[in-house]
Design an enzyme around this catalytic site. Sequence first.
Site: not given
Length: 312
Positions: A11, A161, A15-16, A242
């Site tokens: 998505d 988170n 970070d993707d 992440h």
Amino acid sequence: MQKKKIIIDCDPGYDDAVAILLAAGNPLIDVLAITTVAGNQTLEKVTRNALRIAKLAHLDHVPIAAGAARPLLRDQIVVAANIHGESGLDGTTLPEADYRVDCRHAAELIVETIMAEPEKSVTLVPIGPLTNIALAARLEPKIVDRVKEVVLMGGGFHIGNVKPMAEFNIENDPEAAHIVFEEKWPIVMVGLDLTYQALATAAVKKEIAGIDSQAAHFLTQVLTRFSENYKRSKGFDEPPVHDPCAVAYVIDPMVMQTRKAVVHVECWGRYSNGMTVTDLRRPAPEDCHTSVAIKLDQTRFWNLITDAVKNL
């Protein structure tokens, strides 16, 4: 050395984007397909981002299919515009893609890709909400036995988170996550306990900024804006990246320590909805199919990313 075949379900998302660049630039990885799911932004926006990142990363030969625009049972998710901006990649420049999204639904592409490859040769790498993966498992249950493993970014055994004990990807569609975790395919949960160690420090950003390539320029933009947004929204001085942690594990399992542990997803708790309930009280039973990532080799991890960007 034989390449490791993966499907990235994502998505994008800053970070993707890093995860896709890592996969594209590593010689051990063969990206078979990219699928998108609503998460960091709406399905339309993340799919556009995936197409543009793929073009930059020379993955425009890879089929890209859009999937679920909302969770299985719940209302439309609340996107993470506070972190990723209104476009999902605010503050970056990317070429527009000149090719189209695959006509298949993401779950169909996942199933057809796995069924066309030799058994135990494809690793699923979901780095967004798990809706597409759950749909694929229900659409064709045979993929559960055919998949080599599922290495996902999501969850956490000590921390959340978006809630005290719930991470964004799992909390967005806990019913889908429940389906995925209860299937008997091997799962490695690369959760917040691990990814909060993957910090984009000033030294890391300086090294990447010194690489003379379009991919490195884009990654510098990503880490710069990601840092600003994380500082403003979460108070982090350095942002945790992440999603590439999951890809890094597929490339080199020695980049992190993992531990076998039973994991279940809480779907109904008033305060714990979306929690990945992880039993670390005792050694896991012999038939345990889930592992959790615990400790990251940060130098090894960032070397993988910088090497990938240089290769691109």
